[in-house]
Design an enzyme around this catalytic site. Structure first.
Site, PDB file in Angstrom:
ATOM      1  CG  LEU A 132       8.202  46.935 -34.059  1.00  0.00           C
ATOM      2  CD1 LEU A 132       8.487  48.181 -35.016  1.00  0.00           C
ATOM      3  CD2 LEU A 132       9.406  46.933 -33.050  1.00  0.00           C
ATOM      4  CG  ASP A 192       2.139  38.630 -34.630  1.00  0.00           C
ATOM      5  OD1 ASP A 192       2.355  37.767 -33.751  1.00  0.00           O
ATOM      6  OD2 ASP A 192       1.009  39.162 -34.472  1.00  0.00           O
ATOM      7  CB  SER A 240       7.537  34.537 -15.165  1.00  0.00           C
ATOM      8  OG  SER A 240       7.339  35.323 -13.834  1.00  0.00           O
ATOM      9  CE1 TYR A 248       3.391  37.312 -18.340  1.00  0.00           C
ATOM     10  CE2 TYR A 248       3.232  36.828 -15.955  1.00  0.00           C
ATOM     11  CZ  TYR A 248       4.062  37.152 -17.139  1.00  0.00           C
ATOM     12  OH  TYR A 248       5.344  37.362 -16.993  1.00  0.00           O
ATOM     13  CE  LYS A 279       6.053  34.628 -19.491  1.00  0.00           C
ATOM     14  NZ  LYS A 279       6.714  34.773 -20.916  1.00  0.00           N
ATOM     15  CB  ILE A 287       3.925  51.472  -0.863  1.00  0.00           C
ATOM     16  CG1 ILE A 287       5.326  52.289  -1.470  1.00  0.00           C
ATOM     17  CG2 ILE A 287       4.431  50.107  -0.470  1.00  0.00           C
ATOM     18  CD1 ILE A 287       6.294  52.669  -0.296  1.00  0.00           C
ATOM     19  NE  ARG A 339       0.302  44.681  -7.832  1.00  0.00           N
ATOM     20  CZ  ARG A 339       1.409  44.986  -8.827  1.00  0.00           C
ATOM     21  NH1 ARG A 339       1.400  45.994  -9.552  1.00  0.00           N
ATOM     22  NH2 ARG A 339       2.240  44.078  -8.576  1.00  0.00           N
TER      23      ARG A 339
END
Ligand code: UFG
Length: 342
Positions: free
Chosen positions: A36, A61, A127, A152, A156, A220, A298
């Protein structure tokens, strides 16, 4: 009769909850394990209301090896799915250790206990980020993985490698990595959906919050890309379709239909959609305005990525079904539910 049972780490999260609903609907038992840390217990209630099943929930966890071991001792599950990872690209750049520690420790704990307890089947939530800026589009599973642009993304890639190596080394261990493109939308009941904390980083939650008046205007990011309308192209996959891909992958594993001990599948629609198209599609599907403006690019965004989905269709017998318009309606219904706007 139950087909088997699946332990779902991160089962209270956005994709986890939808997957548990589809697993139960397909006749599997499921146990939700979640710390959580980035989800709410109310999501588990949503799953129970939709399924009518009192799906067990354990607040654990997965980085806590001892607690995890307790679950293995208590539940006789057949397969495990690992969703228990942090996923904010920007945050991973600012605090890489948080990402390496959580995303990889939890996954290694899971793999080593699966081995120890003789439970062979592991499904990993990967991903499209592993493809980075692909040279050839759409990307197939054989497209090269490019250097990841964030910690990140590296977690993966490394977790995929860990699973690959474990399945090669340990007799009987089987793994599937599903490479998701851009999951969006919510369950049609509007009882579960994405619960972003703070300012949403992803496009659709930002759109729905702007439509709801929580944010004044959507930016955008970039309208000068080399794409038809200058905005980025992505492959937006409905979260219920995505959840069903997990059921197909679990079935392939537990029924012993894998062609090698480690397999990878793209999970997308195969249809590129621009950011502008998505915003305008949302407005049209829901008859609601989304104030928006163009803003600078971005950092870290790839101009375009979408999936070649042939392998998943052929081997998993899975393909995306829900039309984008309907998906965008579920996203808005969920936002309205959250805001008490119905
Ligand atoms: N976007 C905007 N405005 C926003 C938010 C997003 O224009 O407020 C644009 C982005 O620039 C991008 C597109 O909308 O062009 C999609 O952005 P998301 O953040 O929703 O999704 P990403 O494609 O960046 O992210 C996805 C997954 C990540 C994964 C990443 C890298 O959500 O988990 O792909 O491939 F890491």
């Amino acid at each position: 009769m139950k087909k088997g049972s699946v332990l779902v780490f991160g089962g209270a999260g956005y994709i986890g909850t939808h997957t548990v609903v589809e697993l139960v609907g397909a006749g599997y038992g499921a146990v939700i394990a979640d710390s959580l840390s980035n989800s709410e217990a109310s999501a588990v209630e949503g799953v129970r209301r939709i399924t009518g099943v009192d799906v067990p929930f354990e607040q654990v966890d997965a980085c806590d090896e001892k607690a995890l071991r307790g679950l293995f001792e208590r539940y006789p599950f057949d397969a495990a799915i690992h969703f228990a990872a942090f996923k904010a690209v920007g945050e991973s750049v600012d605090d890489p250790l948080k990402y390496y520690r959580n995303n990889l420790t939890s996954f290694m704990n899971l793999c080593s206990l699966m081995r120890e307890f003789g439970r062979p089947d592991i499904l990993f939530s990967s991903s499209a980020t592993v493809y980075g800026e692909a040279d050839v589009l759409p990307v197939t599973e054989r497209s090269p993985r490019m250097p990841a642009t964030s910690p990140y993304g590296k977690t993966k890639q490394v977790a995929e490698d860990i699973l690959h190596d474990c399945c090669a080394a340990y007799a009987g261990m089987r793994g599937i990595a599903l490479r998701y493109f851009n999951p969006i939308g919510a369950h049609p009941s509007a009882l579960i959906g994405e619960l972003p904390r703070g300012v949403p980083q992803n496009l659709v939650p930002y759109i729905t919050q702007t439509a709801a008046g929580v944010r004044p205007c959507l930016s955008i990011f970039g309208n000068d890309y080399d794409t038809p309308d200058g905005t980025c192209l992505r492959d937006y996959i409905d979260v219920v379709d995505l959840a069903r891909a997990h059921v197909a992958a679990v079935e392939r594993m537990v029924q012993g239909r894998m062609k090698s001990s480690y397999e990878v599948f793209n999970i997308g629609t195969g249809r590129p959609v621009s950011v502008l198209e998505l915003v305008e599609g949302f407005e049209k599907a829901n008859s609601v305005e989304v104030p928006h403006k163009f803003a600078p690019r971005r950092a870290g965004d790839v101009p375009a990525v979408w999936a070649d989905t042939e392998l998943a269709a052929k081997e998993l017998g899975w393909q995306a079904e829900r039309p984008l318009e309907e998906t965008l309606r579920t996203a808005w219904a969920w936002e309205k539910h959250l805001r008490g706007m119905e």
